[in-house]
Scaffold this motif. Structure first.
Motif, PDB file in Angstrom:
ATOM      1  N   SER A  33       0.852  -1.192   0.000  1.00 46.05           N
ATOM      2  CA  SER A  33       0.000   0.000   0.000  1.00 46.05           C
ATOM      3  C   SER A  33       0.889   1.243   0.000  1.00 46.05           C
ATOM      4  N   LEU A  34       0.478   2.212  -0.745  1.00 47.16           N
ATOM      5  CA  LEU A  34       1.254   3.439  -0.894  1.00 47.16           C
ATOM      6  C   LEU A  34       1.074   4.312   0.348  1.00 47.16           C
ATOM      7  N   ASN A  35       2.208   4.653   0.970  1.00 36.36           N
ATOM      8  CA  ASN A  35       2.184   5.560   2.121  1.00 36.36           C
ATOM      9  C   ASN A  35       3.318   6.563   1.941  1.00 36.36           C
ATOM     10  N   VAL A  36       3.476   7.470   2.870  1.00 36.64           N
ATOM     11  CA  VAL A  36       4.489   8.521   2.748  1.00 36.64           C
ATOM     12  C   VAL A  36       5.897   7.925   2.664  1.00 36.64           C
ATOM     13  N   GLY A  37       6.168   6.913   3.478  1.00 35.20           N
ATOM     14  CA  GLY A  37       7.490   6.283   3.462  1.00 35.20           C
ATOM     15  C   GLY A  37       7.826   5.674   2.111  1.00 35.20           C
ATOM     16  N   ILE A  38       6.873   4.936   1.548  1.00 35.84           N
ATOM     17  CA  ILE A  38       7.078   4.319   0.226  1.00 35.84           C
ATOM     18  C   ILE A  38       7.224   5.405  -0.832  1.00 35.84           C
ATOM     19  N   LEU A  39       6.393   6.439  -0.751  1.00 33.55           N
ATOM     20  CA  LEU A  39       6.456   7.533  -1.724  1.00 33.55           C
ATOM     21  C   LEU A  39       7.821   8.221  -1.684  1.00 33.55           C
ATOM     22  N   LEU A  40       8.358   8.457  -0.495  1.00 30.22           N
ATOM     23  CA  LEU A  40       9.687   9.072  -0.368  1.00 30.22           C
ATOM     24  C   LEU A  40      10.770   8.157  -0.932  1.00 30.22           C
ATOM     25  N   GLN A  41      10.642   6.850  -0.715  1.00 30.15           N
ATOM     26  CA  GLN A  41      11.602   5.903  -1.284  1.00 30.15           C
ATOM     27  C   GLN A  41      11.536   5.917  -2.815  1.00 30.15           C
ATOM     28  N   ILE A  42      10.339   5.988  -3.360  1.00 28.69           N
ATOM     29  CA  ILE A  42      10.163   6.027  -4.814  1.00 28.69           C
ATOM     30  C   ILE A  42      10.803   7.290  -5.388  1.00 28.69           C
ATOM     31  N   ILE A  43      10.530   8.419  -4.753  1.00 27.72           N
ATOM     32  CA  ILE A  43      11.109   9.691  -5.234  1.00 27.72           C
ATOM     33  C   ILE A  43      12.626   9.649  -5.163  1.00 27.72           C
ATOM     34  N   LEU A  44      13.165   9.167  -4.040  1.00 32.75           N
ATOM     35  CA  LEU A  44      14.622   9.057  -3.912  1.00 32.75           C
ATOM     36  C   LEU A  44      15.180   8.109  -4.975  1.00 32.75           C
ATOM     37  N   GLY A  45      14.514   7.006  -5.192  1.00 33.79           N
ATOM     38  CA  GLY A  45      14.960   6.050  -6.207  1.00 33.79           C
ATOM     39  C   GLY A  45      15.001   6.667  -7.597  1.00 33.79           C
ATOM     40  N   ILE A  46      13.978   7.439  -7.936  1.00 29.89           N
ATOM     41  CA  ILE A  46      13.944   8.099  -9.249  1.00 29.89           C
ATOM     42  C   ILE A  46      15.081   9.107  -9.361  1.00 29.89           C
ATOM     43  N   VAL A  47      15.291   9.897  -8.321  1.00 33.84           N
ATOM     44  CA  VAL A  47      16.388  10.883  -8.325  1.00 33.84           C
ATOM     45  C   VAL A  47      17.738  10.179  -8.488  1.00 33.84           C
ATOM     46  N   LEU A  48      17.922   9.062  -7.802  1.00 38.35           N
ATOM     47  CA  LEU A  48      19.188   8.330  -7.896  1.00 38.35           C
ATOM     48  C   LEU A  48      19.392   7.746  -9.294  1.00 38.35           C
ATOM     49  N   VAL A  49      18.316   7.294  -9.925  1.00 40.97           N
ATOM     50  CA  VAL A  49      18.432   6.817 -11.309  1.00 40.97           C
ATOM     51  C   VAL A  49      18.843   7.965 -12.226  1.00 40.97           C
ATOM     52  N   LEU A  50      18.307   9.151 -11.996  1.00 39.38           N
ATOM     53  CA  LEU A  50      18.683  10.315 -12.806  1.00 39.38           C
ATOM     54  C   LEU A  50      20.152  10.682 -12.592  1.00 39.38           C
ATOM     55  N   VAL A  51      20.616  10.572 -11.366  1.00 41.26           N
ATOM     56  CA  VAL A  51      22.028  10.867 -11.077  1.00 41.26           C
ATOM     57  C   VAL A  51      22.929   9.833 -11.755  1.00 41.26           C
ATOM     58  N   ILE A  52      22.541   8.561 -11.697  1.00 41.15           N
ATOM     59  CA  ILE A  52      23.305   7.507 -12.383  1.00 41.15           C
ATOM     60  C   ILE A  52      23.304   7.763 -13.885  1.00 41.15           C
ATOM     61  N   SER A  53      22.172   8.187 -14.398  1.00 37.92           N
ATOM     62  CA  SER A  53      22.064   8.506 -15.820  1.00 37.92           C
ATOM     63  C   SER A  53      23.028   9.630 -16.191  1.00 37.92           C
ATOM     64  N   SER A  54      23.101  10.647 -15.349  1.00 36.47           N
ATOM     65  CA  SER A  54      24.034  11.747 -15.604  1.00 36.47           C
ATOM     66  C   SER A  54      25.481  11.269 -15.544  1.00 36.47           C
ATOM     67  N   ALA A  55      25.779  10.358 -14.626  1.00 40.30           N
ATOM     68  CA  ALA A  55      27.138   9.791 -14.566  1.00 40.30           C
ATOM     69  C   ALA A  55      27.462   9.076 -15.879  1.00 40.30           C
ATOM     70  N   ASN A  56      26.475   8.396 -16.461  1.00 43.59           N
ATOM     71  CA  ASN A  56      26.681   7.750 -17.760  1.00 43.59           C
ATOM     72  C   ASN A  56      26.909   8.776 -18.875  1.00 43.59           C
ATOM     73  N   TYR A  57      26.149   9.868 -18.831  1.00 39.76           N
ATOM     74  CA  TYR A  57      26.352  10.914 -19.837  1.00 39.76           C
ATOM     75  C   TYR A  57      27.754  11.507 -19.721  1.00 39.76           C
ATOM     76  N   ILE A  58      28.238  11.628 -18.498  1.00 43.81           N
ATOM     77  CA  ILE A  58      29.583  12.162 -18.295  1.00 43.81           C
ATOM     78  C   ILE A  58      30.629  11.177 -18.811  1.00 43.81           C
ATOM     79  N   LEU A  59      30.419   9.886 -18.545  1.00 40.10           N
ATOM     80  CA  LEU A  59      31.325   8.872 -19.088  1.00 40.10           C
ATOM     81  C   LEU A  59      31.343   8.945 -20.614  1.00 40.10           C
ATOM     82  N   ASN A  60      30.177   9.118 -21.202  1.00 36.43           N
ATOM     83  CA  ASN A  60      30.090   9.272 -22.656  1.00 36.43           C
ATOM     84  C   ASN A  60      30.844  10.514 -23.123  1.00 36.43           C
ATOM     85  N   ALA A  61      30.727  11.596 -22.378  1.00 36.92           N
ATOM     86  CA  ALA A  61      31.415  12.841 -22.749  1.00 36.92           C
ATOM     87  C   ALA A  61      32.933  12.639 -22.767  1.00 36.92           C
ATOM     88  N   VAL A  62      33.435  11.893 -21.791  1.00 30.89           N
ATOM     89  CA  VAL A  62      34.877  11.643 -21.716  1.00 30.89           C
ATOM     90  C   VAL A  62      35.330  10.746 -22.866  1.00 30.89           C
TER      91      VAL A  62
END
Length: 156
Positions: A33-62
């Motif tokens: 069931s969706l609650n505040v704790g799960i929602l915060l974990q989902i948001i953090l997870g999405i942000v971390l995927v975006l950060v990993i994605s940016s790390a990949n873009y930087i690797l590509n740039a190099v």
């Protein structure tokens, strides 16, 4: 624009929409069931995927800086335009990668840490070599395993 901000390629983050779609699907078929704790974990997870994605873009740039220097549009990117050094770019990538992985381990546990790390590794072939049909499916497979681990799905 600041070269570090350019390296993040925020304008490319929309490509990670499959993560959100996967989470929505997981929530629809999961007994969680969706609650505040799960929602915060989902948001953090999405942000971390975006950060990993940016790390990949930087690797590509190099890895592609010589090719990008010859491209009419890409030559304006920070590395080919010499707005930032390869060393500083690499350090920035390592910081993003370490930040994302350590935050995932600290707040989301090893069930998210490992797939996040694998997401970075899975995108590596597409970053350093011409895309092959196999490397195109790796990130999606890693995301499925992430969701499977997050919601304790059993696959038979």
């Amino acid at each position: 624009m600041d070269p570090y901000l350019q390296l993040l390629r925020v304008n490319e983050w929309y490509k990670n929409i499959t993560v959100v779609l996967g989470i929505v699907l997981a929530l629809l078929v999961s007994p969680v069931s969706l609650n505040v704790g799960i929602l915060l974990q989902i948001i953090l997870g999405i942000v971390l995927v975006l950060v990993i994605s940016s790390a990949n873009y930087i690797l590509n740039a190099v890895t592609d800086k010589e090719y990008d220097a010859l491209h009419p549009l890409k030559k304006e990117r920070p590395l080919p335009a010499r707005k930032i050094t390869v060393m500083r770019t690499t350090i920035f990538m390592v910081i993003l990668l370490a930040l994302s992985l350590s935050l995932s381990l600290l707040f989301l546990g090893k069930r998210v840490f490992a797939p996040l790390f694998l997401l970075f590794i899975a995108k590596y072939p597409r970053t350093t070599a011409p895309s092959s049909s196999m490397s195109a499916y790796l990130p999606n497979s890693v995301l499925f395993v992430s969701l499977q681990n997050l919601f304790n799905w059993e696959v038979y």
